[in-house]
Structure formats: structure tokens, C-alpha cells
Design an enzyme around this catalytic site. Sequence first.
Site, PDB file in Angstrom:
ATOM      1  N   LYS A  11      10.723  -0.276   0.964  1.00  0.00           N
ATOM      2  CA  LYS A  11      11.978   0.808   0.534  1.00  0.00           C
ATOM      3  C   LYS A  11      13.421   0.198   0.826  1.00  0.00           C
ATOM      4  O   LYS A  11      13.605  -0.918   1.260  1.00  0.00           O
ATOM      5  CB  LYS A  11      11.931   1.844   1.597  1.00  0.00           C
ATOM      6  CG  LYS A  11      10.570   2.714   1.394  1.00  0.00           C
ATOM      7  CD  LYS A  11      10.531   3.797   2.387  1.00  0.00           C
ATOM      8  CE  LYS A  11       9.436   4.613   2.154  1.00  0.00           C
ATOM      9  NZ  LYS A  11       9.215   5.932   2.850  1.00  0.00           N
ATOM     10  N   TYR A  51       8.171  11.807  -5.550  1.00  0.00           N
ATOM     11  CA  TYR A  51       8.231  12.439  -4.356  1.00  0.00           C
ATOM     12  C   TYR A  51       8.100  14.221  -4.574  1.00  0.00           C
ATOM     13  O   TYR A  51       8.272  14.739  -3.443  1.00  0.00           O
ATOM     14  CB  TYR A  51       9.423  12.524  -3.280  1.00  0.00           C
ATOM     15  CG  TYR A  51       9.160  11.014  -2.588  1.00  0.00           C
ATOM     16  CD1 TYR A  51       8.111  10.889  -1.598  1.00  0.00           C
ATOM     17  CD2 TYR A  51      10.133   9.817  -2.804  1.00  0.00           C
ATOM     18  CE1 TYR A  51       7.929   9.711  -1.074  1.00  0.00           C
ATOM     19  CE2 TYR A  51       9.781   8.879  -2.161  1.00  0.00           C
ATOM     20  CZ  TYR A  51       9.066   8.580  -1.243  1.00  0.00           C
ATOM     21  OH  TYR A  51       8.813   7.611  -0.449  1.00  0.00           O
ATOM     22  N   ASN A 114      11.971   3.964   6.886  1.00  0.00           N
ATOM     23  CA  ASN A 114      10.890   3.385   7.360  1.00  0.00           C
ATOM     24  C   ASN A 114      10.232   2.283   6.680  1.00  0.00           C
ATOM     25  O   ASN A 114       9.213   2.164   6.860  1.00  0.00           O
ATOM     26  CB  ASN A 114       9.962   4.497   7.944  1.00  0.00           C
ATOM     27  CG  ASN A 114       9.452   5.265   6.680  1.00  0.00           C
ATOM     28  OD1 ASN A 114       9.698   5.017   5.611  1.00  0.00           O
ATOM     29  ND2 ASN A 114       8.901   6.453   6.990  1.00  0.00           N
ATOM     30  N   HIS A 117       6.362   2.599   1.826  1.00  0.00           N
ATOM     31  CA  HIS A 117       5.507   3.749   1.552  1.00  0.00           C
ATOM     32  C   HIS A 117       4.098   3.104   1.505  1.00  0.00           C
ATOM     33  O   HIS A 117       3.872   2.018   0.619  1.00  0.00           O
ATOM     34  CB  HIS A 117       6.218   4.077   0.102  1.00  0.00           C
ATOM     35  CG  HIS A 117       4.956   5.003  -0.492  1.00  0.00           C
ATOM     36  ND1 HIS A 117       4.967   6.469  -0.181  1.00  0.00           N
ATOM     37  CD2 HIS A 117       3.865   4.853  -1.468  1.00  0.00           C
ATOM     38  CE1 HIS A 117       3.693   6.926  -0.692  1.00  0.00           C
ATOM     39  NE2 HIS A 117       3.255   6.040  -1.560  1.00  0.00           N
ATOM     40  N   GLU A 128      -0.029   7.228  -8.394  1.00  0.00           N
ATOM     41  CA  GLU A 128       0.986   6.308  -7.998  1.00  0.00           C
ATOM     42  C   GLU A 128       1.119   5.051  -8.726  1.00  0.00           C
ATOM     43  O   GLU A 128       2.315   4.680  -9.110  1.00  0.00           O
ATOM     44  CB  GLU A 128       1.248   6.316  -6.457  1.00  0.00           C
ATOM     45  CG  GLU A 128       1.422   7.597  -5.852  1.00  0.00           C
ATOM     46  CD  GLU A 128       1.477   7.608  -4.255  1.00  0.00           C
ATOM     47  OE1 GLU A 128       1.598   8.592  -3.621  1.00  0.00           O
ATOM     48  OE2 GLU A 128       1.361   6.565  -3.725  1.00  0.00           O
TER      49      GLU A 128
HETATM   50  P1  IDP Z   1       4.291   8.878   4.989  1.00  0.00           P
HETATM   51  O1  IDP Z   1       5.521   7.714   4.332  1.00  0.00           O
HETATM   52  O2  IDP Z   1       3.934   8.041   6.395  1.00  0.00           O
HETATM   53  O3  IDP Z   1       3.179   9.035   4.107  1.00  0.00           O
HETATM   54  P2  IDP Z   1       5.407  11.428   4.672  1.00  0.00           P
HETATM   55  O4  IDP Z   1       5.019  12.596   5.329  1.00  0.00           O
HETATM   56  O5  IDP Z   1       4.444  11.459   3.296  1.00  0.00           O
HETATM   57  O6  IDP Z   1       5.177  10.071   5.217  1.00  0.00           O
HETATM   58  O7  IDP Z   1       6.770  11.459   4.205  1.00  0.00           O
HETATM   59  C1  IDP Z   1       7.333  10.819   3.030  1.00  0.00           C
HETATM   60  C2  IDP Z   1       8.372   9.914   3.183  1.00  0.00           C
HETATM   61  O8  IDP Z   1       9.655  11.076   3.690  1.00  0.00           O
HETATM   62  C3  IDP Z   1       8.678   9.162   4.804  1.00  0.00           C
HETATM   63  O9  IDP Z   1       7.939   7.853   4.554  1.00  0.00           O
HETATM   64  C4  IDP Z   1      10.052   9.158   5.152  1.00  0.00           C
HETATM   65  O10 IDP Z   1      10.572   8.316   4.380  1.00  0.00           O
HETATM   66  C5  IDP Z   1      10.434  10.595   4.640  1.00  0.00           C
HETATM   67  N1  IDP Z   1      10.310  11.559   5.772  1.00  0.00           N
HETATM   68  C6  IDP Z   1       9.127  12.055   6.374  1.00  0.00           C
HETATM   69  N2  IDP Z   1       9.533  12.805   7.263  1.00  0.00           N
HETATM   70  C7  IDP Z   1      10.814  12.902   7.520  1.00  0.00           C
HETATM   71  C8  IDP Z   1      11.554  13.395   8.174  1.00  0.00           C
HETATM   72  O11 IDP Z   1      11.308  14.329   9.217  1.00  0.00           O
HETATM   73  N3  IDP Z   1      13.146  13.530   8.149  1.00  0.00           N
HETATM   74  C9  IDP Z   1      13.483  12.454   7.128  1.00  0.00           C
HETATM   75  N4  IDP Z   1      12.784  11.874   6.388  1.00  0.00           N
HETATM   76  C10 IDP Z   1      11.350  12.065   6.521  1.00  0.00           C
HETATM   77 MG    MG Z   2       3.052  10.018   2.336  1.00  0.00          MG
END
Ligand code: IDP
Ligand code: MG
Length: 140
Positions: A11, A51, A114, A117, A128
Site C-alpha cells: 500500500k 473495495y 497498514n 492487502h 482480485e
Molecule cells: P484486511 O485488509 O485485514 O482484510 P478489511 O476489514 O478487509 O481488512 O479492511 C480493508 C482495509 O480497510 C484495511 O486493510 C484497512 O486499510 C482499512 N480499514 C479497515 N478497518 C478500518 C477502520 O476501522 N478504519 C479505517 N480503515 C480501516
Molecule cells: Mg479484507
Amino acid sequence: MAVTRTFSIIKPDATRRNLTGAVTQMLEESGLRVVASKRIRMSREQAEGFYAVHKERPFYGELCDFMTSGPVVVQVLEGEDAVRRNRDIMGATNPADAAEGTIRKSFAESIEANSVHGSDSDENAANEIAFFFAKDEIVG
Ligand code: IDP
Ligand code: MG
């Protein structure tokens, strides 16, 4: 255990800090092989489409802003049980909850920024991969 494929994104927070190599090294050391890779700037349309499953979540707009804020590296990873293997080395979504030795524990800045992905199922991985790669761009 079957050899399968998953989809990964390094990312914008990670490309900005020049961590493309460090993240890829951790993926490779976990037993995954990079069989396709390209550095792109995601368009708004691509981010919103990618997304779309999170459209109703409060962070959707900001997440799309973030994912288009700088270059990303999209990759196809291959290995035994690739989806689970990648999720294991990535660590929990929130770096505060991520285990020692994971990519997110090592590098993530926040729950949003974070660093990586990873697909969460074989079915989503296939979709994807097809979203970003043509078949002839994947060389196993
Ligand atoms: P993942 O990436 O661990 O699968 P997901 O729940 O699929 O997590 O969420 C997709 C992405 O959305 C996350 O990797 C993160 O970048 C963002 N995200 C998830 N939860 C939050 C939140 O509570 N606040 C802001 N961004 C979030
Ligand atoms: Mg996810």
C-alpha cells in the site's frame, strides 16, 4: 497441501517509506513466490471498484483516498495454501493487534495505513487477480 495463488498489494504508506523490498522479502521468506508484480498508481475508479465490498463501511471514502494517494505494488503470490499463508505473514488488520514478526506489526502506521492487502479467500483471490492482471502477465 495444494499450491494456490493469492493477490497482494503493497500500500501507499509502504511505497512512500521505500519498503517495497522489505515487505516482499517477508512475503518470500514466508514461502510465497512472486509470480506477477507491477507498480501502479490506482485510479479512483479502480480503488472504488476494488473495495466495493466495503462501500457501506464508514471508512470507505477515506480508504479510497488513501489507496490513491501514492503508488502501490500489486502482486500475485503463489505457494502452498497461499491465501492463509499470506494472511498469516500480514498480521491483523489493526497493527495494535498484529503478532510479532508480521508485516503489519513491523511496518503498519495505523489500522488504515497498514502496509499490505491480502485476499481473504480463494474465490476473492481469483477475482482480485483478474481485476489487475492479464493472464500473460502472470509467470509462475
Ligand atoms: P484486511 O485488509 O485485514 O482484510 P478489511 O476489514 O478487509 O481488512 O479492511 C480493508 C482495509 O480497510 C484495511 O486493510 C484497512 O486499510 C482499512 N480499514 C479497515 N478497518 C478500518 C477502520 O476501522 N478504519 C479505517 N480503515 C480501516
Ligand atoms: Mg479484507
